[in-house]
Design a protein around this motif. Structure first.
Motif, PDB file in Angstrom:
ATOM      1  N   LEU A 141       0.972  -1.066  -0.198  1.00 30.83           N
ATOM      2  CA  LEU A 141       0.037   0.018  -0.025  1.00 30.83           C
ATOM      3  C   LEU A 141       0.733   1.299   0.107  1.00 30.83           C
ATOM      4  N   MET A 142       1.895   1.045   0.819  1.00 28.19           N
ATOM      5  CA  MET A 142       2.674   2.331   0.614  1.00 28.19           C
ATOM      6  C   MET A 142       3.424   2.706  -0.600  1.00 28.19           C
ATOM      7  N   ARG A 143       3.806   1.659  -1.148  1.00 32.88           N
ATOM      8  CA  ARG A 143       4.352   1.663  -2.487  1.00 32.88           C
ATOM      9  C   ARG A 143       3.412   2.260  -3.631  1.00 32.88           C
ATOM     10  N   ASN A 144       2.152   1.635  -3.564  1.00 33.13           N
ATOM     11  CA  ASN A 144       0.994   2.118  -4.400  1.00 33.13           C
ATOM     12  C   ASN A 144       0.686   3.728  -3.902  1.00 33.13           C
ATOM     13  N   PHE A 145       0.872   4.154  -2.767  1.00 29.40           N
ATOM     14  CA  PHE A 145       0.674   5.486  -2.449  1.00 29.40           C
ATOM     15  C   PHE A 145       1.512   6.515  -3.193  1.00 29.40           C
ATOM     16  N   LEU A 146       2.915   6.069  -2.841  1.00 36.10           N
ATOM     17  CA  LEU A 146       3.881   7.005  -3.518  1.00 36.10           C
ATOM     18  C   LEU A 146       3.945   7.004  -5.096  1.00 36.10           C
ATOM     19  N   HIS A 147       3.596   5.708  -5.603  1.00 35.14           N
ATOM     20  CA  HIS A 147       3.445   5.815  -7.235  1.00 35.14           C
ATOM     21  C   HIS A 147       2.187   6.692  -7.463  1.00 35.14           C
ATOM     22  N   THR A 148       0.987   6.347  -6.828  1.00 39.09           N
ATOM     23  CA  THR A 148       0.093   7.189  -7.270  1.00 39.09           C
ATOM     24  C   THR A 148       0.244   8.667  -6.944  1.00 39.09           C
ATOM     25  N   LEU A 149       1.067   9.032  -6.212  1.00 40.29           N
ATOM     26  CA  LEU A 149       1.144  10.596  -5.892  1.00 40.29           C
ATOM     27  C   LEU A 149       1.701  11.240  -7.180  1.00 40.29           C
ATOM     28  N   LEU A 150       2.617  10.248  -7.834  1.00 41.70           N
ATOM     29  CA  LEU A 150       2.899  10.934  -9.140  1.00 41.70           C
ATOM     30  C   LEU A 150       1.824  11.528 -10.085  1.00 41.70           C
ATOM     31  N   GLU A 151       0.593  10.874  -9.997  1.00 37.28           N
ATOM     32  CA  GLU A 151      -0.498  11.357 -10.822  1.00 37.28           C
ATOM     33  C   GLU A 151      -1.408  12.211 -10.427  1.00 37.28           C
ATOM     34  N   THR A 152      -1.140  12.486  -9.021  1.00 39.58           N
ATOM     35  CA  THR A 152      -2.335  13.470  -8.419  1.00 39.58           C
ATOM     36  C   THR A 152      -2.012  14.989  -8.754  1.00 39.58           C
ATOM     37  N   ALA A 153      -2.975  15.472  -8.663  1.00 43.11           N
ATOM     38  CA  ALA A 153      -2.907  17.112  -8.984  1.00 43.11           C
ATOM     39  C   ALA A 153      -2.298  18.019  -7.975  1.00 43.11           C
ATOM     40  N   GLN A 154      -2.681  17.705  -6.628  1.00 46.51           N
ATOM     41  CA  GLN A 154      -2.015  18.119  -5.446  1.00 46.51           C
ATOM     42  C   GLN A 154      -1.286  17.312  -4.968  1.00 46.51           C
ATOM     43  N   ARG A 155       0.045  17.938  -4.845  1.00 41.09           N
ATOM     44  CA  ARG A 155       1.164  17.192  -4.334  1.00 41.09           C
ATOM     45  C   ARG A 155       1.918  17.933  -3.096  1.00 41.09           C
ATOM     46  N   PRO A 156       2.374  17.120  -1.935  1.00 43.01           N
ATOM     47  CA  PRO A 156       2.917  17.856  -0.961  1.00 43.01           C
ATOM     48  C   PRO A 156       4.227  18.622  -1.290  1.00 43.01           C
ATOM     49  N   ASP A 157       4.612  19.726  -0.653  1.00 39.38           N
ATOM     50  CA  ASP A 157       5.823  20.342  -1.025  1.00 39.38           C
ATOM     51  C   ASP A 157       6.908  19.624  -0.338  1.00 39.38           C
ATOM     52  N   ARG A 158       6.805  18.968   0.666  1.00 41.52           N
ATOM     53  CA  ARG A 158       7.899  18.291   1.313  1.00 41.52           C
ATOM     54  C   ARG A 158       7.663  16.930   1.845  1.00 41.52           C
ATOM     55  N   ILE A 159       8.248  16.031   2.045  1.00 46.53           N
ATOM     56  CA  ILE A 159       8.057  14.502   2.448  1.00 46.53           C
ATOM     57  C   ILE A 159       9.154  14.446   3.328  1.00 46.53           C
TER      58      ILE A 159
ATOM     59  N   THR B 201      12.161   9.435  -7.020  1.00 46.78           N
ATOM     60  CA  THR B 201      13.126  10.396  -7.874  1.00 46.78           C
ATOM     61  C   THR B 201      12.336  11.042  -8.558  1.00 46.78           C
ATOM     62  N   ALA B 202      11.017  10.653  -9.372  1.00 45.43           N
ATOM     63  CA  ALA B 202      10.293  11.428 -10.250  1.00 45.43           C
ATOM     64  C   ALA B 202       9.773  12.527  -9.417  1.00 45.43           C
ATOM     65  N   LEU B 203       9.277  12.466  -8.100  1.00 46.77           N
ATOM     66  CA  LEU B 203       8.705  13.480  -7.314  1.00 46.77           C
ATOM     67  C   LEU B 203       9.754  14.424  -7.052  1.00 46.77           C
ATOM     68  N   ALA B 204      11.045  13.792  -6.813  1.00 46.32           N
ATOM     69  CA  ALA B 204      12.302  14.835  -6.466  1.00 46.32           C
ATOM     70  C   ALA B 204      12.235  15.720  -7.569  1.00 46.32           C
ATOM     71  N   ALA B 205      12.263  15.077  -8.814  1.00 46.91           N
ATOM     72  CA  ALA B 205      12.425  15.763 -10.071  1.00 46.91           C
ATOM     73  C   ALA B 205      11.476  16.851 -10.281  1.00 46.91           C
ATOM     74  N   ALA B 206      10.157  16.724  -9.617  1.00 41.99           N
ATOM     75  CA  ALA B 206       9.201  17.714  -9.986  1.00 41.99           C
ATOM     76  C   ALA B 206       9.204  18.674  -8.563  1.00 41.99           C
ATOM     77  N   GLY B 207      10.303  18.655  -7.767  1.00 42.57           N
ATOM     78  CA  GLY B 207      10.490  19.966  -7.011  1.00 42.57           C
ATOM     79  C   GLY B 207       9.967  19.567  -5.684  1.00 42.57           C
ATOM     80  N   ILE B 208       9.802  18.301  -5.189  1.00 42.31           N
ATOM     81  CA  ILE B 208       9.119  17.899  -4.034  1.00 42.31           C
ATOM     82  C   ILE B 208      10.503  17.631  -3.132  1.00 42.31           C
ATOM     83  N   ASP B 209      10.454  18.319  -1.851  1.00 41.57           N
ATOM     84  CA  ASP B 209      11.621  18.076  -1.024  1.00 41.57           C
ATOM     85  C   ASP B 209      11.567  16.728  -0.381  1.00 41.57           C
ATOM     86  N   LEU B 210      12.368  15.915  -0.369  1.00 43.06           N
ATOM     87  CA  LEU B 210      12.436  14.539   0.504  1.00 43.06           C
ATOM     88  C   LEU B 210      13.601  14.566   1.345  1.00 43.06           C
ATOM     89  N   ALA B 211      13.169  14.485   2.738  1.00 41.50           N
ATOM     90  CA  ALA B 211      14.088  14.422   3.404  1.00 41.50           C
ATOM     91  C   ALA B 211      13.916  13.341   4.421  1.00 41.50           C
TER      92      ALA B 211
END
Lengths: 96, 195
Positions: free
Chosen positions: B107-125, B146-156
């Motif tokens: 489910l966690m994998r699915n959630f992160l994969h699905t984040l790529l498709e959502t219009a509203q994304r977090p600014d930071r994870i 990696t794709a989310l990071a490339a889209a400007g989301i800060d991953l820490a």
């Protein structure tokens, strides 16, 4: 058009309607070193459990052969070509 | 009356197509569906919205005549409003939810994969505890992150946690963070969603 960032031209998706079967297939194929990724099935591919194994189309025949030999055939396989999902084969069996 | 052919389609596609067709066809729609879940789901959809439905079996499936106007159920909560400020996703485990570990990881994998498709994304994870196992070499979630990071989301990822799991030199996406920054960011964010 693809609505999925994880699926690119030349990718195939083996779509499952059973979570357990998808996980089992993933374990077997990964154990054999095949480059697959279990992902949520794109919206364009309606499915009951919503899971798909993604791989390059060059691995299609090998992967299908392995899945058939383990009785883990997917519900169907679709490959992304020219921005469209093309179904590789209608149905593999009734127990996907 | 508009006719839509949903034969050969798995759920929820027939219901979505029916809903769309009803929105543009005030006279009603005729839906061709396969027997089983597609027919049952379209029928249930129509009935729960107070529409009139007439079912007719034919050689290649079912013909469902639906008439009436679509009344969408009113939501008990206000629709989501854009948040003014930073939206932070706090991931404290490599699993989503309580239950079987294997399912939680899926489910966690699915959630992160699905984040790529959502219009509203977090600014930071922010990744804490076993959540850091999602950002290291070999993780199934690397491609999506990696794709989310490339889209400007800060991953820490929490440095103490990477060290605890002996993964400090295995961080593959995003940056290492400490508890000072984590606390500050949690307290200054406009919205924190904890998974």
């Amino acid at each position: 058009m693809s609505d999925h960032y994880l699926v690119r031209e030349g990718h195939c998706l083996a779509v499952f309607n059973s979570t357990h079967r998808a996980l089992k297939a993933e374990g077997i194929l990964k154990g054999m070193g095949l480059p697959i990724l279990l992902i949520p099935a794109p919206r364009a591919l309606a499915t009951d459990c919503g899971l798909a194994l993604r791989f390059e189309d060059e691995h299609l025949s090998a992967i299908l052969q392995i899945l058939r030999s383990r009785d883990l055939q997917p519900a169907y396989v679709s490959c992304l070509r020219d921005g469209q999902y093309n179904r590789y084969q209608e149905h593999f069996d009734d127990n996907h | 009356m508009t006719t839509i052919d949903c034969r050969g389609q798995a759920c929820p596609a027939p219901v979505i197509a029916t809903k769309k067709a009803l929105e543009t066809s005030p006279d009603g729609v005729c839906v061709l569906v396969d027997d089983g879940p597609p027919r049952e789901n379209v029928t249930r959809f129509a009935r729960t919205r107070g529409l009139t439905i007439t079912e007719t079996a034919n050689a290649s499936g079912w013909s469902l005549q639906i008439t009436g106007s679509v009344s969408l159920p009113t939501s008990p909560v206000a629709p989501a409003q854009p948040v003014d400020g930073e939206r932070l996703l706090l991931i404290t485990s490599d699993r989503l939810g309580e239950g079987a570990d294997e399912l939680g990881r899926l489910l966690m994998r699915n959630f992160l994969h699905t984040l790529l498709e959502t219009a509203q994304r977090p600014d930071r994870i922010l990744f804490l505890n076993s959540g850091v196992l999602l950002t290291v070499q070999g993780a199934e979630t690397l491609e999506a992150l990696t794709a989310l990071a490339a889209a400007g989301i800060d991953l820490a990822s929490c440095g103490v946690c990477l060290d605890f799991y002996q993964q400090k030199d295995q961080l593959a996406v995003g940056r290492v963070t400490n508890m000072f920054s984590t606390a500050e960011q949690l307290l200054s964010a406009a919205l924190v969603i904890r998974l």
